[in-house]
Design a protein around this motif. Structure first.
Motif, PDB file in Angstrom:
ATOM      1  N   LEU A  45     -78.185  12.800 -18.975  1.00 24.60           N
ATOM      2  CA  LEU A  45     -78.274  14.065 -18.234  1.00 24.60           C
ATOM      3  C   LEU A  45     -77.574  15.188 -18.996  1.00 24.60           C
ATOM      4  CD1 LEU A  45     -77.676  12.804 -14.569  1.00 24.60           C
ATOM      5  CD2 LEU A  45     -79.822  13.631 -15.558  1.00 24.60           C
TER       6      LEU A  45
ATOM      7  N   LYS B  13     -81.186  21.956 -12.625  1.00 21.03           N
ATOM      8  CA  LYS B  13     -80.394  22.335 -13.796  1.00 21.03           C
ATOM      9  C   LYS B  13     -81.016  21.814 -15.095  1.00 21.03           C
ATOM     10  CE  LYS B  13     -75.732  21.682 -15.754  1.00 21.03           C
ATOM     11  NZ  LYS B  13     -74.405  21.034 -15.532  1.00 21.03           N
ATOM     12  N   CYS B  14     -81.669  20.647 -15.017  1.00 22.89           N
ATOM     13  CA  CYS B  14     -82.150  19.977 -16.228  1.00 22.89           C
ATOM     14  C   CYS B  14     -83.553  20.395 -16.662  1.00 22.89           C
ATOM     15  CB  CYS B  14     -82.129  18.464 -16.019  1.00 22.89           C
ATOM     16  SG  CYS B  14     -80.465  17.762 -15.888  1.00 22.89           S
TER      17      CYS B  14
ATOM     18  N   LYS C  10     -75.387   9.546 -16.891  1.00 17.99           N
ATOM     19  CA  LYS C  10     -74.719  10.819 -17.114  1.00 17.99           C
ATOM     20  C   LYS C  10     -74.788  11.291 -18.567  1.00 17.99           C
ATOM     21  CE  LYS C  10     -71.628  10.471 -13.148  1.00 17.99           C
ATOM     22  NZ  LYS C  10     -70.221  10.486 -12.656  1.00 17.99           N
TER      23      LYS C  10
ATOM     24  N   GLU D 236     -78.245   7.182 -12.035  1.00 22.08           N
ATOM     25  CA  GLU D 236     -77.974   8.310 -12.914  1.00 22.08           C
ATOM     26  C   GLU D 236     -77.368   7.822 -14.225  1.00 22.08           C
ATOM     27  OE1 GLU D 236     -75.393  10.682 -10.400  1.00 22.08           O
ATOM     28  OE2 GLU D 236     -76.922  12.236 -10.288  1.00 22.08           O
TER      29      GLU D 236
ATOM     30  N   ARG E  86     -78.025  16.877  -3.763  1.00 19.74           N
ATOM     31  CA  ARG E  86     -77.361  16.766  -5.060  1.00 19.74           C
ATOM     32  C   ARG E  86     -78.349  16.395  -6.159  1.00 19.74           C
ATOM     33  NH1 ARG E  86     -75.654  11.850  -7.142  1.00 19.74           N
ATOM     34  NH2 ARG E  86     -75.773   9.992  -5.819  1.00 19.74           N
TER      35      ARG E  86
ATOM     36  N   LEU F 179     -82.513   9.709 -14.380  1.00 17.90           N
ATOM     37  CA  LEU F 179     -82.239   9.780 -12.944  1.00 17.90           C
ATOM     38  C   LEU F 179     -83.416   9.191 -12.192  1.00 17.90           C
ATOM     39  CD1 LEU F 179     -80.741  12.729 -10.946  1.00 17.90           C
ATOM     40  CD2 LEU F 179     -82.898  11.734 -10.210  1.00 17.90           C
TER      41      LEU F 179
ATOM     42  N   LYS G 167     -80.214  19.567  -7.144  1.00 15.64           N
ATOM     43  CA  LYS G 167     -79.349  20.426  -7.963  1.00 15.64           C
ATOM     44  C   LYS G 167     -79.333  19.949  -9.415  1.00 15.64           C
ATOM     45  CE  LYS G 167     -74.674  22.420  -7.952  1.00 15.64           C
ATOM     46  NZ  LYS G 167     -73.360  22.435  -7.256  1.00 15.64           N
ATOM     47  N   THR G 168     -79.273  18.638  -9.591  1.00 11.24           N
ATOM     48  CA  THR G 168     -79.267  18.072 -10.949  1.00 11.24           C
ATOM     49  C   THR G 168     -80.594  18.342 -11.649  1.00 11.24           C
ATOM     50  OG1 THR G 168     -77.739  16.313 -10.302  1.00 11.24           O
ATOM     51  CG2 THR G 168     -79.037  15.943 -12.292  1.00 11.24           C
TER      52      THR G 168
END
Length: 304
Positions: free
Chosen positions: A147, A292-293, A144, A142, A285, A176, A288-289
């Motif tokens: 993201l 959202k993106c 961050k 990842e 998880r 990611l 979920k990421t």
């Protein structure tokens, strides 16, 4: 009177809230369901079975689910009259384990490195690629900072079937990289006893639907009251559906790719080989990421 009844019900529920009832199932799995086989739960199952003089077992306490542990469990199920001595630690078996071994003192659960957690931080994606076996590892990369810049308009997804990995690109860079599970080449259907090609289709797609908490309209369970009658593809169910209640399988963070029902969604059953009915499973998880993106219209490429 009502207060007394409530206390009785509370005490009864407490009887079934022992160690094993608080953990997930343990099993070999089947075409529709795979068990995580938590290290702590398996270890304490082995300890419990070894403590039973009626069974006379000498299992190796290593926290690993295997044929010897399964056979020992079947001996337990048969001896204590658990319905279906099938070597599956389900709801009824967990309750029986908690009842029979209520006085056994288990060591405390220890924190075991999760399969889906990156154990080492990498400065960039190229370093991650150089140090990780992408086909076998459960490690996740990842970035961050990247993201945080994702807004749906500057993102793209690529699913690599050969590596069983999904990559999220932000402004053309990998933000990611995670393991995923795609469709199986030969998927066995227990109801028809036929192997079918369930491979995830190749090509370029667009996300056409996003639902955070979706239930499958095809795969799920039929209940009569609280009793499970059938589990799997409801199109293959040949029984009488009258009076039955259908509960679709959970597809959290659902992102549809095709009108035929292929999409990306969360699952705790991530394998390092193709094994689904066509959809792309993601660790919770990670799903979920990604959810959202991206947005409806985000491009998704499925390559090999």
């Amino acid at each position: 009177m009502m207060r007394m009844l409530f206390m009785i019900l509370l005490s009864l529920s407490a009887l079934h809230s022992g160690y094993f009832s608080k953990h997930d199932d343990m099993c070999d799995g089947n075409s529709y369901f795979q068990c995580e086989n938590n290290y702590n739960a398996v270890r304490n199952l082995q300890i419990a079975l070894n403590s039973d003089k009626k069974l006379g077992l000498k299992l190796k306490v290593d926290g690993k689910w295997g044929e010897k542990t399964k056979s020992a469990l079947m001996a337990f199920q048969e001896h204590y009259g658990v319905e279906k001595a099938d070597g599956w630690v389900g709801k009824r078996t967990k309750r029986k384990l908690d009842t029979v071994y209520s006085k056994v003192k288990f060591p405390k659960d220890i924190r075991v490195a999760e399969n889906y957690q990156t154990k080492k931080c990498y400065r960039c994606y190229s370093e991650f690629r150089q140090n990780v076996n992408l086909r076998k590892s459960f490690a996740i990369y990842e970035d961050k900072k990247l993201l945080e810049r994702a807004n749906g308009r500057n993102t793209e997804l690529k699913v690599d079937v050969s590596e069983q990995r999904v990559r999220l690109y932000v402004d053309g860079k990998v933000a990611l990289c995670s393991p995923c599970t795609t469709g199986a080449k030969r998927k066995f259907e227990p109801n028809t006893r036929i192997y079918r090609d369930k491979r995830t289709p190749m090509g370029r797609f667009r996300i056409t639907e996003k639902i955070e908490d979706k239930r499958s309209t095809i795969f799920g369970e039929y209940y009569r009251g609280n009793k499970l009658v059938y589990k799997g593809d409801k199109r293959k169910f040949g029984g009488n559906k009258k009076g039955l209640r259908y509960k679709g399988a959970s597809l959290q963070n659902w992102m549809r790719l095709t009108s035929s029902g292929i999409g990306l969604h969360a699952s705790k059953y991530i394998k390092r080989y193709p094994g689904t009915n066509g959809c792309i499973r993601l660790p919770y998880r990670v799903s979920k990421t990604i959810f959202k993106c991206v947005r409806e219209g985000t491009q998704v490429s499925v390559v090999n």
